[in-house]
Design a protein around this motif. Structure first.
Motif, mmCIF file in Angstrom:
data_model
loop_
_atom_site.group_PDB
_atom_site.id
_atom_site.type_symbol
_atom_site.label_atom_id
_atom_site.label_comp_id
_atom_site.label_asym_id
_atom_site.label_seq_id
_atom_site.Cartn_x
_atom_site.Cartn_y
_atom_site.Cartn_z
ATOM 1 N N LYS A 10 0.818 -1.221 0.000
ATOM 2 C CA LYS A 10 0.000 0.000 0.000
ATOM 3 C C LYS A 10 0.852 1.271 0.000
ATOM 4 C CE LYS A 10 -4.241 -1.887 1.974
ATOM 5 N NZ LYS A 10 -3.872 -3.291 1.703
ATOM 6 N N TRP A 11 1.692 1.390 -1.030
ATOM 7 C CA TRP A 11 2.427 2.635 -1.223
ATOM 8 C C TRP A 11 1.506 3.658 -1.878
ATOM 9 C CZ3 TRP A 11 8.130 1.956 -3.135
ATOM 10 C CH2 TRP A 11 8.823 1.132 -2.230
ATOM 11 N N ALA A 12 1.519 4.874 -1.400
ATOM 12 C CA ALA A 12 0.720 5.936 -2.024
ATOM 13 C C ALA A 12 1.207 6.166 -3.458
ATOM 14 C CB ALA A 12 0.845 7.221 -1.207
ATOM 15 N N ASN A 13 0.291 6.090 -4.399
ATOM 16 C CA ASN A 13 0.629 6.223 -5.819
ATOM 17 C C ASN A 13 0.756 7.696 -6.171
ATOM 18 O OD1 ASN A 13 1.067 5.790 -8.528
ATOM 19 N ND2 ASN A 13 -0.977 5.005 -8.966
ATOM 20 N N CYS A 71 -3.542 -5.516 -5.877
ATOM 21 C CA CYS A 71 -3.220 -4.361 -6.708
ATOM 22 C C CYS A 71 -4.276 -4.213 -7.818
ATOM 23 C CB CYS A 71 -1.826 -4.512 -7.312
ATOM 24 S SG CYS A 71 -1.278 -3.069 -8.237
ATOM 25 N N THR A 124 -3.189 3.183 -4.371
ATOM 26 C CA THR A 124 -1.982 2.605 -3.785
ATOM 27 C C THR A 124 -1.416 1.548 -4.723
ATOM 28 O OG1 THR A 124 -3.259 0.931 -2.569
ATOM 29 C CG2 THR A 124 -2.776 3.003 -1.421
ATOM 30 N N ASP A 162 0.745 -2.096 -4.737
ATOM 31 C CA ASP A 162 1.156 -3.264 -3.944
ATOM 32 C C ASP A 162 1.970 -4.177 -4.850
ATOM 33 O OD1 ASP A 162 -0.814 -3.245 -1.302
ATOM 34 O OD2 ASP A 162 -1.724 -2.333 -3.075
ATOM 35 N N ALA A 222 3.304 12.139 0.976
ATOM 36 C CA ALA A 222 2.385 11.037 1.265
ATOM 37 C C ALA A 222 1.973 11.057 2.731
ATOM 38 C CB ALA A 222 3.034 9.701 0.926
ATOM 39 N N LEU A 260 5.296 -0.130 5.263
ATOM 40 C CA LEU A 260 5.379 -0.020 3.813
ATOM 41 C C LEU A 260 6.210 -1.147 3.220
ATOM 42 C CD1 LEU A 260 5.872 3.834 3.544
ATOM 43 C CD2 LEU A 260 3.785 2.546 3.111
#
Length: 575
Positions: free
Chosen positions: A93-96, A134, A146, A148, A184, A192
């Motif tokens: 779940k990284w902020a896109n 994802c 996000t 993944d 973010a 993360l």
């Protein structure tokens, strides 16, 4: 590892069904060399759709095993850690922030995430894999909020479970800082980069997810790819020097707060309790625990009673709690990333050693006195006493009232010795400096005892120590003939049972030679004969040529002397 079912998530319009809770698995070791072979292996397993992988190795060669590194009842451990070159990085779940869509331009999205990981990973060949979630619920034409993904890199040096976990925690801190700089918003406590993939029993899923009831796969055939780079391996040395160290949280490492920020904070009134001790009195406590153990052994040892076993377990957990606290203070505090877990381990071990029937306030005061020197009272007041502390004390009170868990075991938390050692990773120097026993492996503990005994009587060579031990062989065999057990002989002579067993393995002829020819009188009357007897005692029987090299005497003289001593098989002894 395989179960026969689908090893992955199942998506429906109403819910997401995770992987089932299977007990036994079929495990198959797979060998590969380099990132490209690793990628082929991962893609092959993903296309098969019936297996997942773990970063470990089998603990036994049975057809079926449990996905655990500790035994369950009569079932042995199924998996154990291993030193491997592969490094899985689970990005969750990284902020896109770049607004990239993996469905239309997966290469750009992957390379953006690798750039966030840092220079140590940029330009390195790796296997990339989009996670099941994802784009799963993202409408077509919109970029997901996000990203993944999972990346598999090849390390230039093999790394074990603890090393990978530490590396991933440092990488998580690096990624959090990079994304925060880019604007973010990151939830507190969210990982993360997940360090759990370092555990040898943690499943790493490869099979594509299933979509039912009209849902379709948003990434059909686009989940795996090999990203070519100019290098094939990640430099472990570069990672260790380039990634941030974990922040230490403790009384000696408080965060510097500007004066303006201090003034802006409202004064907080809190109840403070004086710590029971400023430092952990490990030596005094160790002596008390040893005295209690001796009293137990003298009173009820050998009866096989549950009372004796329970008392020994209580002593172990009390000593383990004190040693963990002392080790944390010795290291200057606890890393922020492990503070919660390590404090829970300390508190759980200490509460497990307390007798039932104490009040909650008494238990809380005991824990506070143990933890304040480790992490300080601010964190204890702010977080500890409303989270883990309440849970541990609640379970203790429930156990005091006679309640039991569904499995019939006690309600109090417990950790096995192997788990404690793997989590704290004490070095041999720390074992010696602090006198660790509960947190020390058997090898380190015995080595520390041997070195302490050697220093107590002066420095001796290995041959001198072996000779001194073997001179006791006649006495050891005599006590054995009188019916004494090997453990009893060890207590009688003050020697570890391992040495007693080695001396008992000597044949009767060698014991006779040691008794007759190795006496001080013989050594004084004939120096060469005494020297040979000393070498036999220290090194065992060897050919005359080897003794001649050690003593600097002619082989013929050594042969004649050994013949006279009756040490040459097949030759008559001289009168």
């Amino acid at each position: 590892m395989r179960t026969g079912g689908h090893p992955g998530k199942t998506f429906t319009p109403n819910k997401t069904v995770p992987f089932g809770n299977h007990l036994f698995f079929q495990a198959e070791p797979i060998e590969f060399s380099g990132p490209r072979e690793m990628h082929q292996m991962l893609v092959g397993l993903a296309e098969e759709g019936r297996a997942f992988v773990v970063r470990g190795q089998r603990a036994h060669r049975g057809d079926y095993l449990r996905r655990t590194k500790t035994g369950k009842g009569t079932c042995p451990p199924g998996l154990k850690s291993a030193r491997l070159h592969c490094l899985p990085i689970d990005c969750d779940k990284w902020a896109n922030l770049a607004g990239l869509d993996p469905r239309t331009d997966p290469q750009a999205a992957w390379r953006w995430m690798i750039a966030i990981l840092g220079d140590e990973f940029s330009g390195v060949t790796c296997s990339a894999h989009w996670s099941s979630s994802c784009c799963a619920l993202t409408p077509v034409g919109e970029a997901p909020a996000t990203l993944d993904a999972r990346f598999w890199f090849w390390l230039d040096e093999p790394l074990g479970e603890q090393g990978v976990r530490s590396l991933l925690k440092r990488l998580d801190a690096h990624v959090r800082a990079r994304l925060a700089e880019m604007g973010a918003s990151i939830a507190k406590g969210h990982r993360l980069v997940d360090p759990k993939v370092a555990d040898c029993q943690q499943p790493i899923y490869l099979a594509p997810p299933r979509f039912l009831d009209g849902m379709t796969d948003p990434l059909p055939g686009k989940r795996h790819t090999l990203i070519e780079g100019s290098r094939d391996a990640v430099s472990l040395m570069a990672c260790r020097s380039g990634l941030p160290e974990l922040e230490i949280a403790g009384p000696s490492a408080e965060r510097d707060v500007p004066a303006t920020e201090k003034a802006a904070k409202a004064p907080r009134v809190r109840k403070t309790l004086k710590a029971l001790h400023d430092v952990i009195p490990l030596a005094a406590s160790a002596r008390l625990i040893a005295a209690e153990r001796e009293a137990l052994d003298a009173a009820i040892r050998g009866t096989g009673s549950s009372e004796y076993r329970s008392a020994c377990v209580n002593l172990y957990y009390r000593r383990a709690a004190l040693e963990m606290a002392a080790l944390a203070i010795h290291r200057g505090g606890l890393p922020v990333g492990t503070r919660d877990l390590h404090c829970t381990m300390i508190a759980a071990a200490y509460v497990a050693s307390l007798p039932l029937g104490m009040t909650a306030e008494r238990v809380r005061r005991e824990l506070r006195g143990l933890l304040v020197p480790v992490v300080g009272d601010d964190w204890i007041d702010g977080e500890w006493e409303v989270t883990a502390d309440a849970s541990i004390i609640g379970r203790y009170l429930a156990a005091s009232h006679g309640e039991k868990a569904a499995s019939g075991k006690g309600l109090r938390y417990t950790y096995g010795k192997q788990r404690l050692i793997e989590e704290w990773e004490p070095t041999y120097d720390e074992v010696v400096a602090l006198g660790l026993r509960s947190l020390a492996t058997d090898a380190d503990r015995l080595a520390a005892q041997r070195n302490a005994a050697r220093q107590a009587v002066g420095n001796k060579t290995k041959d001198q120590w072996l000779a001194a031990a073997r001179r006791l062989a006649p006495r050891v065999h005599q006590l054995k003939a009188e019916g004494m057990s090997a453990r009893g002989i060890g207590r009688e002579l003050g020697m570890p049972i391992s040495k007693i067993l080695r001396l008992l393995a000597l044949d009767a002829e060698t014991v006779t030679v040691l008794a007759e020819k190795g006496s001080p009188e013989v050594q004084m009357s004939d120096p060469l004969l005494g020297a040979i007897a000393y070498l036999v005692a220290s090194r065992g029987f060897e050919m005359p040529e080897e003794f001649a090299d050690a003593l600097g005497e002619p082989v013929a003289l050594i042969t004649a002397t050994m013949t006279g001593m009756g040490l040459m098989p097949g030759l008559p002894a001289a009168a």
